[in-house]
Design a protein around this motif. Structure first.
Motif, mmCIF file in Angstrom:
data_model
loop_
_atom_site.group_PDB
_atom_site.id
_atom_site.type_symbol
_atom_site.label_atom_id
_atom_site.label_comp_id
_atom_site.label_asym_id
_atom_site.label_seq_id
_atom_site.Cartn_x
_atom_site.Cartn_y
_atom_site.Cartn_z
ATOM 1 N N ARG A 12 0.824 -1.213 0.000
ATOM 2 C CA ARG A 12 0.000 0.000 0.000
ATOM 3 C C ARG A 12 0.858 1.263 0.000
ATOM 4 N N TYR A 25 -4.791 12.468 9.669
ATOM 5 C CA TYR A 25 -6.229 12.436 9.394
ATOM 6 C C TYR A 25 -6.811 13.802 9.744
ATOM 7 N N PRO A 195 -14.234 9.118 13.342
ATOM 8 C CA PRO A 195 -15.409 9.983 13.459
ATOM 9 C C PRO A 195 -15.173 11.281 12.675
ATOM 10 N N MET A 467 -9.606 6.386 0.745
ATOM 11 C CA MET A 467 -10.181 6.157 2.074
ATOM 12 C C MET A 467 -9.935 4.738 2.548
ATOM 13 N N GLY A 468 -8.940 4.080 1.926
ATOM 14 C CA GLY A 468 -8.611 2.721 2.325
ATOM 15 C C GLY A 468 -8.711 1.757 1.170
ATOM 16 N N LYS C 42 -5.118 7.188 18.137
ATOM 17 C CA LYS C 42 -6.366 7.714 17.546
ATOM 18 C C LYS C 42 -7.528 7.725 18.531
ATOM 19 N N SER C 44 -11.553 7.328 18.682
ATOM 20 C CA SER C 44 -12.745 6.957 17.924
ATOM 21 C C SER C 44 -13.948 6.921 18.858
ATOM 22 N N ALA C 52 -8.949 1.913 19.370
ATOM 23 C CA ALA C 52 -8.135 2.760 18.488
ATOM 24 C C ALA C 52 -7.086 3.545 19.270
ATOM 25 N N VAL C 102 -3.550 -3.329 6.473
ATOM 26 C CA VAL C 102 -3.841 -1.898 6.574
ATOM 27 C C VAL C 102 -4.678 -1.427 5.399
ATOM 28 N N GLN C 103 -5.821 -0.827 5.677
ATOM 29 C CA GLN C 103 -6.546 -0.148 4.590
ATOM 30 C C GLN C 103 -6.607 1.339 4.925
ATOM 31 N N CYS C 104 -7.709 1.817 5.486
ATOM 32 C CA CYS C 104 -7.735 3.259 5.777
ATOM 33 C C CYS C 104 -6.686 3.622 6.806
ATOM 34 N N GLY C 105 -6.361 2.679 7.689
ATOM 35 C CA GLY C 105 -5.289 2.892 8.635
ATOM 36 C C GLY C 105 -5.688 3.528 9.955
ATOM 37 N N PHE C 106 -6.933 3.877 10.122
ATOM 38 C CA PHE C 106 -7.323 4.601 11.333
ATOM 39 C C PHE C 106 -7.249 3.711 12.571
ATOM 40 N N CYS C 107 -7.590 2.435 12.409
ATOM 41 C CA CYS C 107 -7.516 1.516 13.557
ATOM 42 C C CYS C 107 -6.104 0.998 13.745
ATOM 43 N N THR C 108 -5.229 1.207 12.739
ATOM 44 C CA THR C 108 -3.934 0.537 12.709
ATOM 45 C C THR C 108 -3.055 0.810 13.935
ATOM 46 N N PRO C 109 -2.871 2.082 14.350
ATOM 47 C CA PRO C 109 -1.996 2.293 15.513
ATOM 48 C C PRO C 109 -2.458 1.504 16.742
ATOM 49 N N CYS C 139 -12.077 -2.932 13.505
ATOM 50 C CA CYS C 139 -11.631 -2.472 12.191
ATOM 51 C C CYS C 139 -12.833 -2.597 11.273
#
Lengths: 729, 290, 160
Positions: A12, A25, A195, A467-468, C42, C44, C52, C102-109, C139
């Motif tokens: 990626r 973000y 969010p 966005m992923g 993060k 959430s 997160a 990993v996709q959007c990565g927001f949950c990743t950390p 996720c």
């Protein structure tokens, strides 16, 4: 064809920043001197705002402003992607639980929160429209003021709009078997892990909006209209969203923040909690009644569909959701007669917007369940039943639209082979299958710029939101393939309207196809310029660049465009670029005592044309599968009789965890390089979700003999259905 | 979060003095996993949060003494369930403790906190009640011991006085062979709150104690002495009959997690499962003794 | 110590010592993100349900949204920013990148920190142990397949 990086699972682009915490973000953006906003809400679905006493809030140290509807004067600015119907803040009346009545702006988050607690709102709770039956009841109040609805023939009802599609004559179609049922699809939350977080920052005459959004250009237009600025003076910075799934297409609270920021000439920031996001957007729920006819040999003779879709108090993109979901509602089949009547009904609930699959899963539950019910009655294998009805490649199945564009029988075969459809199964288990089809983008306008620098590295500019789904990666692969630049020497710039060229939107699984084509074209443009500059035609890039820019530096700029124009007179306004086709198959087991479902195996098979990055395709499929399991087994918004949302947030709205996934999950795809995208690619972001709820419902029926016509299939729902069936027998 | 003050006493007298001063305007924090959720939601406004993690007299350990196991008020759930003395003798508490929240929650949340929050759905409460745990409370006025079964007054309400602090959870050591188990019904497999939960303890002398959560304002404890639940030769129908009498005291309601009817039905399903496992364990314990 | 609205704390974060004054009601998450600008962690759900915001406090994985910063006096904290060594990804981070976790990565950390804790306490976890260890981390993108694979792989790596 053989390629160097196309078709390989390169890592990626942006992945490294995501595993190190460096990825920025929307909520991580920090603008100096920012004020903080907090929303004030009233705890009911619909209320007349009697008065708002701001004195207490303004007395809180640090509070700079308390903004409410009273601060606006008519004519009120309204916005929305289809109808401009939404004011920037409630005016006189709140229209859903969570509809803000005031915004408190302060120097610190603590002060904004204290200020919000100190605002005293006098309100009168009014009767609210919360269900489909209430929306259809002429005795219930109107959600929208008829005076704001122009010449709509439905202005004096809670019907926003009606659609009629179809062909053939369902009244005279002959059938050996007719079955009629009603299905219901719940309200679901997009539940992006990120969010919403917004900052509106004025600087001289430019307003900058930082927001996590799929369509920065539409946001730019909305804010420009609101503030009376030219597009050039509104800059939307859209950091890669932390998940969106359709829920981040259209403006939420950016307009009210921009308005306040412009007034105060200070940056203003608002960060919602995950629970607050539940009040900002959801998926459209639906109730679908369908009467279907079948011939003895398992051919679909007709579908006669009446679908009611419950939308919110404001239309957002829902008219398009209902329209597109209904239009191909009969599924990927050759059917002599189809009649579809769909209505979008206004209500006092969280305003729905797009969600992966748009309006397809709602209709899919009805149509693909009907097929299984008929198969059982006709004693035909459900897979065989589907094979008998699907079109072959090149065969027409929708009268005004492109023919079947793939080998869909191969998709069914791949799914069947991987689930072991024709193998014996344990007695307590059930198998289910469902097909899903989605119309993709019908219009397009994607522009891209590739800059080949003097040192042979490249910068790509394009307006997709990653966005992923991995758009950055796939575009970098295209540039790398065409220009021979290694991926790590390519920088992909996105998400800033002041920098990147226009893109219509990141929606409808379109980006690989349309922006992919624009990126491909821009790369070709660079290639052409390189060839023109080449003395013998065999010079390497490095040699050409050296000869061009050895004395006075510079770069080669390639421009690429991909457009699809509107078709006047077409019901959807244009031809779909491709069909997104999926077959989902599952094997499950039901605990008859508790109603709990165990998914032993799940297979997603899709027609992707060409997988430009197979790992990314698998990830989309796996992710959609687990999201679909959430839809199928556990997710739904719960409103009480007064229209108050009872399960906002992660505590009582449950999504699947690591322990709720199938025992085995398989994603396979058919690749015939027959898509309209670069290298024959089709889109594949949504397909995994289209049919999964239905496949699981079909499997539950197979395992238990009990057909359930609503989602989610919670343990309690299944248990109740089994009890009822037991009582009857 | 609404603002409050923070205090960190280092001794029990210091803590008790603070409690005398602030009474019900104060809340104690150890793990904080329940308290902070309430404070974030704005459901609770407090003047001061008192951190008890430096109070030397309040233990964070599990200690096995003659006839009792003592769980310190600061002992976190994740460690309690791994304690050999707990693992070997109280499987129902282990099974319950292992599914309280997530790993992150169990690393922080204490058994004492799970009790004092007094949620009707708390998972460690039914097993502790079924094992007949006692709670030792201290205040400037002295110390008293309360059976856990009579500790709860209503959702979020206990017999703890505003100036008291939980000083110890005491679980009696089993007299003779004992078999016990815990089960619950949830909406999903991963981390969840209980729709209903049940712990059952079967004693060698034929006494069966069942405790159910999330089916009444406070945990419900029911005892039965016919011996039928502890007898592997008794028919499934008879077991059902006895379980149904035990469950008759439950008063489930409908809420966002479940309907009353489903809770009622699941009580019996889970009770059967608990009885079956507990009986297997009892038989094993009996066999070990023979 | 008396009751205070502002609390001085000394914490070690990613091996760097910080002496800061924190508001009594601010969470560790708020202080990390807003006061110390360590935004890798993060926010959430803010109620301990999504993971997160997972960080390691004295070696234990916790939700930093459910911890008061004031409680952290003397604590040693590891956040996602502290995993790299001399600009090199840790084997776990590399596995997340390579295995499609990993996709959007927001949950990743948060996911990486929960996995880091799992591997520290259970160096060679079974798939069931991985799924249990990460069940407090939500996720919405990946379906968890790549994540479980990555942790399995990183667990195997520590063998050699």
């Amino acid at each position: 064809m053989s390629y160097s990086v196309i078709g390989s699972s390169v890592n990626r682009v942006g992945g490294r920043d995501r595993v190190t915490g460096r990825q920025v973000y929307s909520a991580d953006v920090s603008v100096a001197g920012t004020l903080h906003a907090k929303l004030v809400r009233v705890p009911c679905a619909r209320a007349r705002i009697v008065s708002i006493d701001k004195t207490g809030a303004l007395g809180v140290p640090g509070v700079r402003m308390v903004f409410s509807g009273e601060d606006l004067e008519p004519p009120y600015f309204r916005y929305g992607p289809v109808f401009a119907d939404k004011p920037i803040i409630a005016i006189g009346e709140t229209k859903y639980d969570g509809d803000p009545v005031a915004v408190v702006v302060a120097e610190t988050v603590d002060a904004a929160e204290a200020g919000a607690r100190a605002v005293e709102v006098q309100y009168e709770e009014l009767p609210a429209v919360v269900t489909i039956d209430q929306a259809l009841d002429p005795g219930m109040p109107l959600v929208q003021d008829p005076d704001t609805r122009g010449d709509s023939p439905f202005r004096d009802t809670n019907t926003l709009k009606e659609w009629r599609f179809g062909w053939g004559d369902v009244e005279t179609a002959s059938a050996d078997l007719v079955i009629e049922n009603e299905y219901s699809f719940p309200m679901i939350s997009q539940f992006a892990m990120e969010p919403f977080a917004f900052t509106a920052a004025p600087d001289h005459d430019v307003m900058t909006i930082y927001t996590s959004i799929q369509i920065p250009t539409k946001m730019q237009k909305t804010i420009a209209d609101l503030l009376g600025k030219p597009l050039s003076k509104v800059r939307v910075v859209a950091p890669d969203p932390g998940g969106a799934f359709g829920g981040k297409q259209h403006p939420k609270f950016e307009p009210v923040l921009a308005y306040i920021a412009e007034k105060l000439q200070r940056p203003v920031r608002l960060e919602l909690t995950l629970a607050e996001s539940f009040y900002a957007v959801r998926r459209t729920s639906a109730r679908v009644r369908v009467r279907s006819g079948f011939t003895r040999d398992g051919k679909v003779a007709f579908h006669d569909v009446n679908a009611d879709w419950l939308i919110g108090a404001y239309a957002d993109i829902t008219p398009r959701i209902v329209e597109k979901g209904s239009y191909a509602g009969g599924g990927p089949y050759v059917i002599p007669a189809v009649r579809i009547l769909s209505r979008a009904l206004l209500s006092h609930t969280t305003p729905p917007s797009a969600f992966r699959g748009f309006g397809v899963p709602q209709m899919n539950l009805a149509i693909e369940s009907q097929l299984d019910i008929a198969a059982k009655k006709l004693n035909i294998d459900p897979m065989e039943m589907r094979l008998r009805n699907i079109p072959r490649k090149g065969q027409n199945f929708l009268p005004d639209d492109p023919a079947c564009d793939g080998h869909w029988d191969q998709v069914i075969a791949r799914a069947a082979e991987n689930i072991g459809w024709n193998t014996p199964k344990e007695s307590n288990r059930g198998r289910g299958m469902a097909l899903g089809i989605k119309m993709s983008a019908t219009t397009a306008a994607s522009y891209s710029v590739v800059r080949l620098h003097a040192d042979g590295s490249a910068t790509l500019l394009c307006g997709t939101s990653d966005m992923g789904q991995g758009a950055r990666t796939v575009y970098a692969q295209i540039v790398s393939e065409e220009l021979g630049v290694p991926i790590e020497r390519i920088h992909v710039v996105m998400g800033d309207t002041s920098t990147v060229p226009f893109d219509l939107q990141t929606t409808a699984s379109r980006s690989t196809v349309y922006m992919g084509r624009a990126v491909y074209a821009a790369s070709q443009d660079v290639k052409r310029q390189l060839q023109e500059a080449s003395s013998q035609g065999s010079d390497s890039n490095e040699e050409i660049l050296k000869s061009l820019f050895g004395k006075v530096s510079g770069e080669i700029i390639g421009v690429g465009t991909a457009r699809a124009e509107k078709r006047d007179g077409h019901p959807l306004g244009g031809h779909t670029a491709f069909y997104e086709l999926v077959c989902t198959a599952v094997e499950i087991e039901v605990d008859r005592e508790t109603g709990g479902v165990t998914i032993h195996k799940l297979v997603t098979a899709g027609d992707v044309g060409k997988a430009l990055n197979p790992q990314h395709v698998h990830m989309q499929d796996d992710g959609a599968a687990v999201m679909g399991i959430g839809h199928a087994l556990m997710e739904h918004l719960i409103y009480d009789e007064r229209g108050r949302l009872r399960n906002a947030g992660a505590l009582d709205y449950r999504i699947p965890t690591t322990k709720d996934t199938p025992g085995k999950m398989v994603s396979v795809f058919v690749e015939n390089e027959d898509g309209p995208g670069p290298y024959g690619a089709k889109g594949c972001a949504e397909s995994g979700l289209l049919a999964i709820g239905t496949a699981i419902a079909n499997a539950v029926a197979d395992a238990t003999g009990v057909r359930i016509r609503e989602l989610p299939l919670t343990p309690e729902t299944i248990w109740s259905a089994l009890q009822e069936a037991g009582d009857r027998s | 979060m609404q603002s409050f003050k923070y205090a960190r006493p280092e001794s029990l007298p210091e803590l008790l003095e603070l409690l005398e001063k602030f009474r019900d305007r104060a809340r104690l924090i150890s793990g904080g996993t329940d308290l902070l959720v309430k404070l974030q939601h704005g459901n609770l406004a407090v003047e001061v949060v008192i951190d008890i993690k430096r109070v030397a007299e309040l233990s964070d350990r599990v200690v096995t003494t003659n006839g009792w196991v003592s769980i310190g008020p600061r002992a976190v759930i994740g460690r309690v369930v791994r304690h050999p003395g707990i693992e070997s003798a109280y499987p129902a508490l282990v099974e319950a403790g292992r599914i309280v929240g997530s790993v992150q929650i169990r690393n922080r949340a204490t058994v004492a906190g799970n009790i004092c929050t007094a949620s009707p759905a708390a998972d460690t409460v039914p097993p502790l009640c079924a094992y007949d745990a006692r709670i030792r409370l201290v205040s400037t006025e002295g110390s008293r011991e309360v059976p856990l079964r009579s500790f709860f007054v209503g959702p979020g309400k206990t017999v703890i006085a505003p100036n008291e602090v939980l000083a110890e959870i005491r679980v009696p050591a089993p007299h003779g062979a004992m078999g016990s188990s815990f089960d619950r019904i949830t909406r999903r497999r991963g981390v969840d709150l209980a729709t209903i939960n049940i712990a059952g303890v079967l004693h060698d002398n034929g006494t069966a104690v069942f405790a159910f959560g999330a089916v009444a304002p406070t945990v419900v404890v029911a005892e039965e002495t016919s011996g039928d639940l502890c007898d592997p030769t008794v028919s499934a129908d008879r077991v059902d009959e006895v379980l149904k009498t035990l469950l008759a005291t439950a008063r489930p309601i409908s809420d966002v997690r479940s309907s009353k009817e489903y809770r009622e039905a699941m009580l019996l399903v889970a009770a059967r499962r608990v009885q079956r496992t507990a009986l297997e364990r009892l038989t094993q314990a009996r066999g070990g003794r023979e | 110590m008396n009751e205070m609205t502002t609390v001085p704390i000394a914490v070690t974060i990613n091996q760097t010592r910080y002496d800061v004054e924190v508001k009594a009601h601010h969470t560790l998450l708020e202080v990390l993100r807003e006061q110390l600008h360590l935004t890798g962690t993060k926010r959430s759900c803010g109620e301990g349900e999504c993971g997160a915001c997972t960080v390691l406090v004295n070696g234990e994985a916790v939700n930093s949204c459910l911890v008061l910063a004031a409680e952290m006096d003397g604590a040693e904290i590891l956040t996602i920013e502290g995993l790299e060594r001399n600009g090199e990804l840790s084997p776990l981070q590399q596995a997340f990148l390579d295995r499609g976790a990993v996709q959007c990565g927001f949950c990743t950390p948060g996911m990486v920190m929960a996995a880091e804790y799992l591997l520290r306490t259970t160096p060679h976890p079974t798939e069931a142990e991985i799924r249990e260890g990460l069940s407090g981390n939500l996720c919405r993108c990946t379906g968890y397949e790549g994540i479980v694979e990555a942790v399995k792989h990183a667990g195997r790596e520590t063998d050699s």
